[in-house]
Design a protein around this motif. Sequence first.
Motif, PDB file in Angstrom:
ATOM      1  N   UNK A   1     -16.021  -6.934   2.621  1.00  0.00           N
ATOM      2  CA  UNK A   1     -14.570  -6.803   2.412  1.00  0.00           C
ATOM      3  C   UNK A   1     -14.280  -5.773   1.327  1.00  0.00           C
ATOM      4  N   UNK A   2     -15.051  -5.821   0.246  1.00  0.00           N
ATOM      5  CA  UNK A   2     -14.843  -4.861  -0.844  1.00  0.00           C
ATOM      6  C   UNK A   2     -15.178  -3.438  -0.392  1.00  0.00           C
ATOM      7  N   UNK A   3     -16.303  -3.295   0.292  1.00  0.00           N
ATOM      8  CA  UNK A   3     -16.700  -1.970   0.782  1.00  0.00           C
ATOM      9  C   UNK A   3     -15.616  -1.409   1.702  1.00  0.00           C
TER      10      UNK A   3
ATOM     11  N   UNK B   1     -18.743  -8.936   0.123  1.00  0.00           N
ATOM     12  CA  UNK B   1     -19.199  -7.580  -0.223  1.00  0.00           C
ATOM     13  C   UNK B   1     -18.685  -6.570   0.806  1.00  0.00           C
TER      14      UNK B   1
ATOM     15  N   UNK C   1     -12.480  -2.167   1.752  1.00  0.00           N
ATOM     16  CA  UNK C   1     -11.238  -1.882   1.016  1.00  0.00           C
ATOM     17  C   UNK C   1     -11.345  -0.573   0.237  1.00  0.00           C
ATOM     18  N   UNK C   2     -12.515  -0.288  -0.328  1.00  0.00           N
ATOM     19  CA  UNK C   2     -12.638   0.894  -1.184  1.00  0.00           C
ATOM     20  C   UNK C   2     -13.165   2.121  -0.451  1.00  0.00           C
TER      21      UNK C   2
END
Lengths: 464, 464
Positions: free
Chosen positions: A442-444, A440, A446-447
């Motif tokens: 990593x996604x945060x 989670x 990245x975006x």
Amino acid sequence: MDALLKEIAERIGPANVLVGDDVTARRVDWLTGAPCRAGAIVRPASTDELAAVMRACHAARQPVVTHGGLTGLVHGAEAAPEELVISLERMSAIEAVDPVGGTLTAQAGAPLQRVQEAAEEVGLQFPLDLGARGSCTIGGNIATNAGGIRVIRYGMMRQQVLGLEAVLADGSVVSSLNHMLKNNAGFDLKQLFIGSEGTLGIVTRAVLRLQPPAPDVQTALVACPSFSALTGLLGHMGRALGGSLAAFEAMWQSHYRLLTEESGRHPPPLATDAPFYVILESLGTDPDAHAAQFSRALEAALEEELIDDAVLAQSTQQRHGIWAIREDIEGLIQALSPLFTFDVSLPIAAMERYVEDLEAALHRAWPKGRLVTFGHLGDGNLHLSVGVGVSDPATRAAVESLVYTPLAELGGSVSAEHGIGLEKRDFLAVCRTPEEIALMHTLKQALDPQGLLNRHKVLPHGAG
Amino acid sequence: MDALLKEIAERIGPANVLVGDDVTARRVDWLTGAPCRAGAIVRPASTDELAAVMRACHAARQPVVTHGGLTGLVHGAEAAPEELVISLERMSAIEAVDPVGGTLTAQAGAPLQRVQEAAEEVGLQFPLDLGARGSCTIGGNIATNAGGIRVIRYGMMRQQVLGLEAVLADGSVVSSLNHMLKNNAGFDLKQLFIGSEGTLGIVTRAVLRLQPPAPDVQTALVACPSFSALTGLLGHMGRALGGSLAAFEAMWQSHYRLLTEESGRHPPPLATDAPFYVILESLGTDPDAHAAQFSRALEAALEEELIDDAVLAQSTQQRHGIWAIREDIEGLIQALSPLFTFDVSLPIAAMERYVEDLEAALHRAWPKGRLVTFGHLGDGNLHLSVGVGVSDPATRAAVESLVYTPLAELGGSVSAEHGIGLEKRDFLAVCRTPEEIALMHTLKQALDPQGLLNRHKVLPHGAG
């Protein structure tokens, strides 16, 4: 923040940048009535305006909090004085309805009820339904992956979304306004924004799937002699009604008796001595055939001793009378105040033991404490109401620990449908592994590498 | 690669590291029969073994290609000599079935048909169904978000998955084996791995949602006088049958006439002069009531002139006879060889014009060219079969351009259900915006920065 607000006002008009009393007059929490503490509220009128606002915020490293209908239950709308609120209230248009394809395109600020009505106008239905329908918005429903009372039949909000458009933290616009049931061309990006509570992007528009209407409603309240009869009934009604079973709402005796006999708030349609009660609802098309099918299913359940007694709603008024017991949150507040409420999910087979153990643990800690249990049993979702006489933070923490800790071993979840927000952030690790939480983050990262969008919500900022 | 293979052999056993003839004997494409060209095939027996394999590959920067049942249609299983294939064939167990909660837990290599059978054994059904059911695997169904013939009723594979476990490019294991219909505790990570064709992680296990059985099948073939009657029929059957409409398979006259009268392969159940034909199928529970409801719906469609003629299957044999026309790919190959096939989706309202324009464009370029059209109309999905007499790469490119280019303006998709793989990678930009493709690269970079997993598939490696 002043220079940024001036820049934004030039872009979207000074009337759409609210400060001072116009900010504090807004309530961010409908349960507590807490006022908005943000530095300002900005109200873009279009995706382009919102993209410009976010480009400016990104350049200024200005954190933002997105507001929809403000009906959430986990403090997701709270904002600090150094944060800027982006309200989607001026982006509430229903842009298109396609009765052939069965789709509806709306801006994120459109209230759920307006979408339901627009679907009905073309002879279709938008099946997601919840109590806050008049205030909650499509964008909020998407950001929180809203559930509600028809999930066994139609699924949660995620299943109603065919396409969507979002503005990212840097102001770029990702437009995935797909209209088809089937589209496997690359990653299904909309899934990122559904249920991530505004932390990965701001949803601006959506293409929703409409369904054929199911106008005939059959409703019954039944009494079950045991938990195994309750789960047997769930399987039986599923088989007997096929696709038409739309609600399977269980009430433990604690809930049913409190809101009928004990409080005197509702006349009890059935005697109050059974351990479990269920509201069964089925949605059909052909009234005569559907009513006959529903009655036969109930008769068979009686014969198989899955239920002891049943009352079938013979009118809309009787139907509302049955549902009023289940939905009487006011009655729970009166009886249990100060009230702690929880929204958990766990495998159905584990529910009876979980509730019994929780009740025993609560009684050990607070001999006069009460646990009242109801829930969307078919979805694995229980709503627990706990009253122990006090509500100071230490007591709250102790109750939370009793409710949440056993879920880890059972494979349950600390949030079935309300989301995480601020309220449950520190309990995320109860039901998600370190590897999941790392992904989670990593996604945060990245975006939203600057952590501008709904920071501190869902995941702790900077951790991970 | 030799040192790496030795390391892997020590971990999972030398018998599970295949090289040489054992590799080339494997067919990676069931249409062309092309042999596997990978450097080796490794066959871990568990998530732990697979994680160890990926940790070793990650350390050695070794690219891998994941193999499931090898029934894909877009060259997703192709591997180069410098790549390693990871086959999930030894991870095929059905680990648990929960009849109360309605869930089934399987390893990724379990064949779809075994999952369907295991669900039936407990009186439930797993509703995803497609022709390759005996060979295709649950992991492949998830990685490609498989569709099939019951999508209007039950949705695609994405809707059947409650939880999953995946091994990431660096060998870490993300286990999200949720069993509940409702779980809003943080980001729904499983969505990342569904439909991303193995480029973001390797699916190892999944928790699947089972459904109540719907044992009574009603099937009809009907003839429609116009496209507007066809879309009117879709709405009518949806309303009349409520949740039970399970298939709405349209055949243009080109398809129906070719496979019946023209080729002599199937007796035509209805005259061949109507512009459109539809196979209607409904799944119900109570045989008598369901049959009556289906017949009434057909009678009303005749009265409203939505259909000209209808034949209702009176036996399983008649039902198979009707479906055999729709599913006779062999007949299409015989008539159109060399055959180009396409799997596109577009808004239903735009389909008639799209097919007419495409046929005209093909005839302009190849006066003897033929276009044969059928599809899952209710899902917006058309399968197009094109024969122009030759199949050299330049001709293929020209046909692809005619088929795909108009989809951009219509909001259609170059892949409804088959995925992108290698075959459609260069057409992704027809139906996805630069911002969408950039976000896909952001995700790939975040989850697989070395580009080890199914590289060159879906997205071009290194671009973006």
